[in-house]
Enzyme design. Structure first.
Site, PDB file in Angstrom:
ATOM      1  N   LYS A   8     -31.904 -91.131  25.188  1.00 36.53           N
ATOM      2  CA  LYS A   8     -30.899 -90.256  25.816  1.00 36.53           C
ATOM      3  C   LYS A   8     -29.635 -90.138  24.965  1.00 36.53           C
ATOM      4  CE  LYS A   8     -30.432 -92.663  29.606  1.00 36.53           C
ATOM      5  NZ  LYS A   8     -31.442 -93.732  29.545  1.00 36.53           N
ATOM      6  N   ARG A  83     -28.037 -91.782  38.366  1.00 31.26           N
ATOM      7  CA  ARG A  83     -29.081 -92.797  38.310  1.00 31.26           C
ATOM      8  C   ARG A  83     -29.578 -93.193  39.689  1.00 31.26           C
ATOM      9  NH1 ARG A  83     -27.690 -94.944  33.043  1.00 31.26           N
ATOM     10  NH2 ARG A  83     -28.935 -96.724  32.446  1.00 31.26           N
ATOM     11  N   ARG A 122     -33.551-102.434  18.833  1.00 32.43           N
ATOM     12  CA  ARG A 122     -32.159-102.035  18.665  1.00 32.43           C
ATOM     13  C   ARG A 122     -31.173-103.147  19.027  1.00 32.43           C
ATOM     14  NH1 ARG A 122     -31.138 -97.776  23.657  1.00 32.43           N
ATOM     15  NH2 ARG A 122     -30.844 -99.358  25.255  1.00 32.43           N
ATOM     16  N   ARG A 128     -26.033-104.973  21.568  1.00 32.57           N
ATOM     17  CA  ARG A 128     -25.787-104.809  23.001  1.00 32.57           C
ATOM     18  C   ARG A 128     -26.132-106.090  23.741  1.00 32.57           C
ATOM     19  NH1 ARG A 128     -27.508 -99.136  25.613  1.00 32.57           N
ATOM     20  NH2 ARG A 128     -27.789-100.588  27.335  1.00 32.57           N
ATOM     21  N   ARG A 139     -33.830-103.594  33.832  1.00 33.10           N
ATOM     22  CA  ARG A 139     -33.367-102.208  33.733  1.00 33.10           C
ATOM     23  C   ARG A 139     -34.523-101.224  33.922  1.00 33.10           C
ATOM     24  NH1 ARG A 139     -30.722-103.350  28.769  1.00 33.10           N
ATOM     25  NH2 ARG A 139     -31.056-101.254  28.006  1.00 33.10           N
TER      26      ARG A 139
HETATM   27  P1  ADP Z   1     -29.777 -97.796  29.230  1.00 29.08           P
HETATM   28  O1  ADP Z   1     -30.156 -96.405  29.633  1.00 29.08           O
HETATM   29  O2  ADP Z   1     -30.375 -98.206  27.937  1.00 29.08           O
HETATM   30  O3  ADP Z   1     -29.985 -98.809  30.314  1.00 29.08           O
HETATM   31  P2  ADP Z   1     -26.921 -97.178  29.489  1.00 29.08           P
HETATM   32  O4  ADP Z   1     -25.952 -97.307  28.388  1.00 29.08           O
HETATM   33  O5  ADP Z   1     -27.140 -95.815  30.036  1.00 29.08           O
HETATM   34  O6  ADP Z   1     -28.230 -97.824  28.905  1.00 29.08           O
HETATM   35  O7  ADP Z   1     -26.477 -98.140  30.702  1.00 29.08           O
HETATM   36  C1  ADP Z   1     -26.188 -99.503  30.529  1.00 29.08           C
HETATM   37  C2  ADP Z   1     -25.779-100.141  31.870  1.00 29.08           C
HETATM   38  O8  ADP Z   1     -24.598 -99.512  32.365  1.00 29.08           O
HETATM   39  C3  ADP Z   1     -26.805-100.003  32.989  1.00 29.08           C
HETATM   40  O9  ADP Z   1     -27.779-101.012  32.955  1.00 29.08           O
HETATM   41  C4  ADP Z   1     -25.889-100.104  34.234  1.00 29.08           C
HETATM   42  O10 ADP Z   1     -25.526-101.436  34.515  1.00 29.08           O
HETATM   43  C5  ADP Z   1     -24.639 -99.370  33.802  1.00 29.08           C
HETATM   44  N1  ADP Z   1     -24.679 -97.912  34.137  1.00 29.08           N
HETATM   45  C6  ADP Z   1     -24.687 -96.875  33.255  1.00 29.08           C
HETATM   46  N2  ADP Z   1     -24.729 -95.685  33.902  1.00 29.08           N
HETATM   47  C7  ADP Z   1     -24.756 -95.986  35.227  1.00 29.08           C
HETATM   48  C8  ADP Z   1     -24.827 -95.205  36.416  1.00 29.08           C
HETATM   49  N3  ADP Z   1     -24.872 -93.858  36.385  1.00 29.08           N
HETATM   50  N4  ADP Z   1     -24.857 -95.850  37.603  1.00 29.08           N
HETATM   51  C9  ADP Z   1     -24.802 -97.193  37.666  1.00 29.08           C
HETATM   52  N5  ADP Z   1     -24.740 -97.982  36.596  1.00 29.08           N
HETATM   53  C10 ADP Z   1     -24.720 -97.405  35.385  1.00 29.08           C
END
Ligand code: ADP
Length: 183
Positions: A8, A83, A122, A128, A139
């Site tokens: 993404k 999400r 990664r 991260r 996740r």
């Molecule tokens: P990935 O898609 O690899 O899990 P992201 O960078 O999109 O990575 O998200 C990392 C973390 O940030 C998630 O595991 C969550 O804890 C939080 N997060 C990100 N976007 C949201 C969202 N829209 N709602 C709730 N938590 C979020």
């Protein structure tokens, strides 16, 4: 939209710059807040480190602010949002109140075994702290439980969902998205 590791961020950056609109990644914003040790960052940290979702009200507050930015006038690309169904409903209400609408939901699909390979790779590159094996598993589980229903919700609402095969080169996938969007 797409599970963790679907690409993404990579595709979102290319798409936003290609379309000349800002990209708003909730994950990036939360990580930056965590590093800067702001109140938001401290609040979000425990959820992120566990691979859980940050509460919907917190996320919707960020989205409301992003939509109000002058840079978002011509459009905005959300990455990693919505999400949960509650977030999708919150976005719908925000857009209605602003007289705006959602164009397209871009959904990147990648098989589970490929996702685990990508994320494990990664962890070292990007450092991260939430890319540990347990957090990755959590996740992916959260994605299946909370985020897949969002896609079903959009399909039921007859929103335009563009399904893209997330396996291929970065360029091939970007081309498929652009052609699917017709822009
Ligand atoms: P990935 O898609 O690899 O899990 P992201 O960078 O999109 O990575 O998200 C990392 C973390 O940030 C998630 O595991 C969550 O804890 C939080 N997060 C990100 N976007 C949201 C969202 N829209 N709602 C709730 N938590 C979020």
């Amino acid at each position: 939209m797409g599970p963790p590791g679907a690409g993404k961020g990579t595709q979102g950056e290319l798409l936003a710059s290609g379309l000349g609109i800002p990209r708003f990644s909730t994950g990036d914003i939360l990580r930056a807040a965590r590093e800067a040790e702001t109140e938001l960052g401290r609040h979000a940290q425990r959820y992120m480190d566990a691979g859980d979702l940050v509460p919907d009200e917190v996320i919707l507050g960020l989205i409301a602010e992003a939509l109000s930015e002058p840079e978002a006038k011509a459009g905005i690309l959300f990455d990693g949002f919505p999400r949960t169904v509650a977030q999708a409903e919150g976005l719908r209400d925000l857009l209605v109140s602003r007289g705006e609408s959602l164009d397209t939901v871009v959904n990147l699909s990648v098989p589970a075994d490929e996702l685990v390979r990508r994320i494990a790779g990664r962890a070292y590159v990007e450092g991260r702290t939430d890319d540990t094996p347990e957090t990755i598993r959590r996740r992916l589980e959260v994605y299946r439980e909370s985020t897949e229903p969002v896609l079903a919700w959009y399909r039921a609402a007859e929103s335009q969902v563009l399904d893209i095969d997330g396996v291929g080169t970065v360029e091939e996938i970007q081309a498929a998205i652009r052609s699917g969007l017709g822009r």
